[in-house]
Write a protein that holds these residues in place. Structure first.
Motif, PDB file in Angstrom:
ATOM      1  N   UNK A  59       0.739  -1.281   0.027  1.00 55.80           N
ATOM      2  CA  UNK A  59       0.031   0.067   0.054  1.00 55.80           C
ATOM      3  C   UNK A  59       0.986   1.112   0.056  1.00 55.80           C
ATOM      4  N   UNK A  60       0.398   2.099  -0.463  1.00 54.23           N
ATOM      5  CA  UNK A  60       1.404   3.324  -0.699  1.00 54.23           C
ATOM      6  C   UNK A  60       0.420   4.834  -0.235  1.00 54.23           C
ATOM      7  N   UNK A  61       1.421   5.581   0.571  1.00 55.51           N
ATOM      8  CA  UNK A  61       0.999   6.871   1.012  1.00 55.51           C
ATOM      9  C   UNK A  61       1.883   8.046   0.232  1.00 55.51           C
ATOM     10  N   UNK A  62       1.082   8.597  -0.666  1.00 52.88           N
ATOM     11  CA  UNK A  62       1.728   9.586  -1.662  1.00 52.88           C
ATOM     12  C   UNK A  62       1.279  11.069  -1.075  1.00 52.88           C
ATOM     13  N   UNK A  63       2.249  11.914  -0.853  1.00 52.14           N
ATOM     14  CA  UNK A  63       1.940  13.368  -0.272  1.00 52.14           C
ATOM     15  C   UNK A  63       2.962  13.999  -1.354  1.00 52.14           C
ATOM     16  N   UNK A  64       2.340  15.335  -1.864  1.00 53.54           N
ATOM     17  CA  UNK A  64       3.138  16.248  -2.609  1.00 53.54           C
ATOM     18  C   UNK A  64       3.571  17.420  -1.864  1.00 53.54           C
ATOM     19  N   UNK A  91       6.683  12.794  -1.689  1.00 55.36           N
ATOM     20  CA  UNK A  91       7.140  11.890  -0.504  1.00 55.36           C
ATOM     21  C   UNK A  91       6.063  10.521  -0.730  1.00 55.36           C
ATOM     22  N   UNK A  92       6.871   9.184  -0.963  1.00 51.62           N
ATOM     23  CA  UNK A  92       5.888   8.209  -0.955  1.00 51.62           C
ATOM     24  C   UNK A  92       6.340   7.114   0.087  1.00 51.62           C
ATOM     25  N   UNK A  93       5.305   6.662   0.828  1.00 57.48           N
ATOM     26  CA  UNK A  93       5.727   5.838   2.028  1.00 57.48           C
ATOM     27  C   UNK A  93       5.317   4.550   1.331  1.00 57.48           C
ATOM     28  N   UNK A 116       7.956  -3.683  -5.290  1.00 60.17           N
ATOM     29  CA  UNK A 116       7.155  -2.701  -5.603  1.00 60.17           C
ATOM     30  C   UNK A 116       8.082  -1.248  -5.683  1.00 60.17           C
ATOM     31  N   UNK A 117       8.684  -1.201  -4.578  1.00 64.64           N
ATOM     32  CA  UNK A 117       9.597   0.325  -4.554  1.00 64.64           C
ATOM     33  C   UNK A 117      10.384   0.153  -5.458  1.00 64.64           C
ATOM     34  N   UNK A 118      11.338  -0.923  -5.876  1.00 68.43           N
ATOM     35  CA  UNK A 118      12.127  -1.060  -6.933  1.00 68.43           C
ATOM     36  C   UNK A 118      11.691  -0.667  -8.375  1.00 68.43           C
ATOM     37  N   UNK A 119      10.642  -1.165  -8.534  1.00 68.85           N
ATOM     38  CA  UNK A 119       9.992  -0.882  -9.931  1.00 68.85           C
ATOM     39  C   UNK A 119       9.547   0.632  -9.926  1.00 68.85           C
ATOM     40  N   UNK A 120       9.162   1.135  -8.877  1.00 67.95           N
ATOM     41  CA  UNK A 120       8.838   2.439  -8.987  1.00 67.95           C
ATOM     42  C   UNK A 120      10.047   3.320  -9.102  1.00 67.95           C
ATOM     43  N   UNK A 121      11.116   3.003  -8.435  1.00 72.19           N
ATOM     44  CA  UNK A 121      12.435   3.724  -8.442  1.00 72.19           C
ATOM     45  C   UNK A 121      13.107   3.727  -9.820  1.00 72.19           C
ATOM     46  N   UNK A 122      12.963   2.631 -10.574  1.00 73.11           N
ATOM     47  CA  UNK A 122      13.396   2.568 -11.728  1.00 73.11           C
ATOM     48  C   UNK A 122      12.717   3.386 -12.702  1.00 73.11           C
ATOM     49  N   UNK A 123      11.261   3.056 -12.858  1.00 76.61           N
ATOM     50  CA  UNK A 123      10.701   3.792 -13.848  1.00 76.61           C
ATOM     51  C   UNK A 123      10.768   5.370 -13.517  1.00 76.61           C
ATOM     52  N   UNK A 124      10.766   5.722 -12.213  1.00 81.29           N
ATOM     53  CA  UNK A 124      10.983   7.326 -12.049  1.00 81.29           C
ATOM     54  C   UNK A 124      12.151   7.776 -12.589  1.00 81.29           C
ATOM     55  N   UNK A 125      13.101   6.897 -12.528  1.00 87.12           N
ATOM     56  CA  UNK A 125      14.542   7.367 -13.165  1.00 87.12           C
ATOM     57  C   UNK A 125      14.552   7.527 -14.484  1.00 87.12           C
ATOM     58  N   UNK A 126      13.755   6.423 -15.177  1.00 90.38           N
ATOM     59  CA  UNK A 126      13.556   6.638 -16.566  1.00 90.38           C
ATOM     60  C   UNK A 126      12.608   7.429 -17.126  1.00 90.38           C
ATOM     61  N   UNK A 155       7.763   0.289   5.216  1.00 94.61           N
ATOM     62  CA  UNK A 155       9.013  -0.389   4.551  1.00 94.61           C
ATOM     63  C   UNK A 155      10.025   0.827   4.161  1.00 94.61           C
ATOM     64  N   UNK A 156       9.671   1.875   3.601  1.00 92.73           N
ATOM     65  CA  UNK A 156      10.439   2.974   3.236  1.00 92.73           C
ATOM     66  C   UNK A 156       9.906   4.150   2.802  1.00 92.73           C
ATOM     67  N   UNK A 157      10.492   5.348   2.895  1.00 89.97           N
ATOM     68  CA  UNK A 157       9.836   6.511   2.307  1.00 89.97           C
ATOM     69  C   UNK A 157      10.908   6.835   1.219  1.00 89.97           C
TER      70      UNK A 157
END
Length: 194
Positions: A59-64, A91-93, A116-126, A155-157
């Motif tokens: 699950x994700x918490x997204x805050x601009x 910031x994404x929790x 899920x965090x890794x996929x988010x990170x790689x796509x964001x970088x791309x 798990x991570x922010x």
């Protein structure tokens, strides 16, 4: 202003450019709003991360930046993270659903949430976004701030936004950003290589 900074990893074997070029900055542009299209793509990549039995136990918490939710996440960060992370556009929790609402254990939830965090990170970088994952946060502070139920484990922010001007950063931070990238060798990670 250094809007593009080549931090390509010195790999020992060829890997995808997006992986070699990805790095974790602590310098974000505090003015530029988050690129919403790029953010949507990164969230979509997280959505399609593999998971055991397709349970998708994240699950994700997204805050601009500029929102109350963003400030609540910043307040839960620890130490040095509170100094640089507020400049991120969002910031994404990432939380792992370690058991179902019915109490059934999900033993692979942390692993799957990490994917899920890794996929988010790689796509964001791309997509041209700068990203930095953090473990320095107070889980209980996040739980309280967002009324998170016990079966969801932070798990991570992830700080995500536009790369800032590294050359204008405080000297200690600038040196950290420009230091050579290093990793232990593959051989040092392999316990068995039969």
């Amino acid at each position: 202003m250094s809007l593009v900074l080549d931090r390509t990893a010195p790999t020992d074997a060829p890997i995808l450019d997006v992986l070699a070029e990805r790095w974790s900055t602590r310098v974000f542009d505090p003015e530029t709003p988050i690129d919403e299209a790029a953010l949507r793509s990164a969230l979509e990549a997280a959505r399609w991360a593999p998971s055991g039995m397709n349970h998708q136990p994240w699950r994700l918490l997204l805050a601009r930046r500029g929102t109350d939710a963003h400030q609540r996440i910043v307040s839960a960060l620890m130490g040095f993270n509170q100094a640089w992370a507020p400049a991120a556009g969002a910031l994404l929790v990432v939380l792992a659903e370690t058991e179902t609402a019915e109490g059934e254990a999900r033993p692979w939830a942390l692993y799957d949430a990490g994917q899920a965090a890794a996929h988010f990170t790689v796509q964001a970088h791309a997509e041209g976004l700068a990203v930095h994952q953090m473990g320095g946060f107070e889980a209980d502070a996040l739980r309280t701030a967002f009324d998170i139920e016990p079966r969801l484990v932070p798990v991570t922010v992830i700080a995500v936004g536009t790369l800032g001007d590294v050359d204008a950063a405080e000297e200690g931070l600038r040196q950290r950003e420009l230091a050579p990238r290093e990793r232990r060798t593959v051989a040092d990670s392999l316990l068995v290589n039969a």
